[in-house]
Write a protein that holds these residues in place. Structure first.
Motif, PDB file in Angstrom:
ATOM      1  N   ASN A 175      39.044  46.036  11.915  1.00 14.76           N
ATOM      2  CA  ASN A 175      40.007  46.635  10.990  1.00 14.76           C
ATOM      3  C   ASN A 175      40.036  46.021   9.584  1.00 14.76           C
ATOM      4  OD1 ASN A 175      41.927  48.644  10.628  1.00 14.76           O
ATOM      5  ND2 ASN A 175      43.639  47.393  11.320  1.00 14.76           N
ATOM      6  N   PHE A 178      42.011  48.067   6.664  1.00 13.04           N
ATOM      7  CA  PHE A 178      43.462  47.871   6.585  1.00 13.04           C
ATOM      8  C   PHE A 178      43.774  46.578   5.843  1.00 13.04           C
ATOM      9  CE2 PHE A 178      47.465  46.135   7.987  1.00 13.04           C
ATOM     10  CZ  PHE A 178      48.319  47.230   8.043  1.00 13.04           C
ATOM     11  N   GLU A 181      43.314  47.103   2.122  1.00 11.28           N
ATOM     12  CA  GLU A 181      44.406  47.910   1.580  1.00 11.28           C
ATOM     13  C   GLU A 181      45.691  47.088   1.461  1.00 11.28           C
ATOM     14  OE1 GLU A 181      46.903  52.042   2.539  1.00 11.28           O
ATOM     15  OE2 GLU A 181      45.266  51.397   3.868  1.00 11.28           O
ATOM     16  N   HIS A 249      42.846  45.320  15.399  1.00 11.07           N
ATOM     17  CA  HIS A 249      43.608  46.146  16.342  1.00 11.07           C
ATOM     18  C   HIS A 249      43.815  45.406  17.656  1.00 11.07           C
ATOM     19  CE1 HIS A 249      43.906  49.902  14.134  1.00 11.07           C
ATOM     20  NE2 HIS A 249      42.621  49.854  13.825  1.00 11.07           N
ATOM     21  N   TYR A 289      53.534  45.662  14.855  1.00  9.31           N
ATOM     22  CA  TYR A 289      52.530  46.658  15.231  1.00  9.31           C
ATOM     23  C   TYR A 289      53.176  47.762  16.073  1.00  9.31           C
ATOM     24  CZ  TYR A 289      52.749  45.004  20.018  1.00  9.31           C
ATOM     25  OH  TYR A 289      53.199  44.695  21.282  1.00  9.31           O
ATOM     26  N   ASN A 309      48.305  48.960  16.280  1.00  8.65           N
ATOM     27  CA  ASN A 309      48.128  49.333  14.877  1.00  8.65           C
ATOM     28  C   ASN A 309      49.077  48.502  14.023  1.00  8.65           C
ATOM     29  OD1 ASN A 309      46.237  51.483  15.353  1.00  8.65           O
ATOM     30  ND2 ASN A 309      47.949  52.721  16.087  1.00  8.65           N
ATOM     31  N   MET A 312      51.949  48.260   7.875  1.00 12.42           N
ATOM     32  CA  MET A 312      51.546  47.918   6.510  1.00 12.42           C
ATOM     33  C   MET A 312      52.600  47.069   5.800  1.00 12.42           C
ATOM     34  SD  MET A 312      49.299  47.922   4.146  1.00 12.42           S
ATOM     35  CE  MET A 312      48.064  49.112   4.710  1.00 12.42           C
TER      36      MET A 312
END
Length: 423
Positions: A175, A178, A181, A249, A289, A309, A312
């Motif tokens: 991941n 992510f 970002e 993940h 998550y 997941n 953010m």
């Protein structure tokens, strides 16, 4: 009962430097701390070298190989492996969904060892035998670097976040997109902070590599290095960063996180999967998550894959907190170092291994091994039947191809003959 001095036959990638190779070597070192007699068998030589000679000196086997190697294992290993032996499989997995195609091979073993309670919970759904948690030992030694490395990974005046991953371990699971970002949203192009991503194995994943490099376009504070380093250089790389971060993940254990903690580095990671075996609110920065399905199935994980997941907003909050709160990151880093160097030391993990072996030898029952030998022969019979069916299909296809080729040849010959007659 013959105990063979409480020894252990270990089958694994004993000469390899990648993750599974390092894992089996660390277990060997942990066992040596308690003078457990060992018989080391290099599985890569078993597969590739017909002249490689080995034997099973002791009554207990430990097999520590990749799950995709299990079918090959049963076809190449010496039959003495099943002769009055108790066989243990050291197994890891990184999804709450476990593929059914592996179940038959796994259940050939008397016992499973795994490195985290997370993995144990997965295997309990598909395996009925004993499952023992044996965490990966973590004990790093920073040796002097004998060669001058011309690559400068970190800027001296920047706070450096580091993430390391191997493309072969599934870029989807690791991941990094992510992470990129979240870092950009937390810091933008702030020149006082940087994210370094050290990768390896991109040669067979050019599309994923291009996608990752495109994700950092315009960012002067994110750098990607795709380079193969030896273990000592990796240890120094981790030791030189200011914070180690992973937004994966799922991890079966999370070895680089544990290694960073053992070196006294603050760590950020998702509050899910194998890394929670050693990470907690007191020694780490944990990201919230939600469980979910995989978005982009790859060759390692299918569309049924279930894992965590990362959130953010929680990721951004933790990145900023590590950067802005030196007292808190120092406190957690110290707690992490104390915890990992105690609980995951070679000696302590070796104690778990020795305790389990002592128990097994005290209660050794050869009838279990005989049952497994019968299961093995049945498995091989089924495997042979599958091969026969595949060969029959290939023969039918070949016959069709021969007939089609002959028909095409006749048509071509007739066409040429007609052309000549017309002329």
């Amino acid at each position: 009962m013959e105990t063979h001095h409480l020894g252990l036959n270990i089958v694994g990638y004993t000469d390899s430097d990648f993750g599974l190779g390092e894992a089996v070597k660390s277990n060997i070192e942990a066992a040596k701390k308690h003078n457990i007699p060992l018989n080391i068998i290099n599985y890569e030589k078993v597969k590739q070298d017909a002249n490689y000679r080995y034997e099973f000196k002791y009554s207990i086997n430990l097999v520590q190989i990749a799950i995709n190697d299990l079918d090959t294992f049963f076809s190449v290993i010496d039959l003495d492996f099943f002769n009055n032996k108790y066989s243990i499989l050291f197994l890891m997995w990184e999804s709450e969904y476990f593929p059914s195609r592996f179940m038959g091979a796994i259940n050939m073993f008397d016992e499973i060892w795994t490195a985290s309670s997370y993995c144990k919970g997965i295997f309990e759904k598909i395996y009925n035998g004993p499952i023992i948690v044996i965490p990966h030992p973590v004990e790093l030694c920073l040796k002097p670097i004998t060669h001058q490395n011309s690559i400068v990974f970190f800027e001296k005046n920047r706070f450096s976040f580091l993430f390391i991953f191997n493309y072969h371990s599934s870029i989807e699971r690791k991941n990094p997109f992510f992470l990129v970002e979240a870092f950009i949203k937390a810091f933008g192009n702030n020149g006082d902070v940087e994210l370094i991503i050290k990768t390896v194995g991109s040669e067979q994943f050019e599309q994923s590599k291009r996608k990752l490099h495109q994700a950092i376009l315009g960012q002067n504070n994110i750098k990607i290095f795709d380079i193969d380093l030896d273990k000592n250089s990796i240890n120094h790389l981790i030791n030189d960063c200011d914070c180690y971060v992973s937004m994966h993940h799922s991890e079966g254990f999370g070895l680089t996180l544990a290694e960073a903690m053992s070196l006294g580095k603050p760590t950020i990671s998702i509050n899910y999967s194998g890394n929670t075996e050693f990470m907690n609110e007191g020694n780490s920065f944990l990201v919230d998550y939600e469980l979910g399905l995989i978005e982009n199935p790859d060759r390692n994980f299918c569309f049924k894959t279930v894992w965590g997941n990362p959130n953010m907003q929680s990721a951004i909050k933790n990145l900023k907190e590590v950067y802005n709160n030196p007292d808190l990151r120092k406190e957690k880093a110290m707690n992490a170092k104390l915890f990992v160097n105690d609980k995951l030391s070679l000696y302590n993990v070796g104690s778990i291994i020795k305790g389990r072996l002592d128990h097994l030898y005290e209660n050794f029952d050869k009838s279990i091994a005989k049952d497994k030998q019968s299961s093995y022969l049945l498995n091989q019979l089924q495997f042979a039947k599958k091969e026969i069916v595949q060969l029959q299909r290939q023969i039918r296809r070949m016959k069709k191809n021969v007939i089609i080729s002959f028909i095409l040849y006749l048509k071509d010959t007739v066409r040429k003959y007609k052309s000549k007659m017309a002329y």
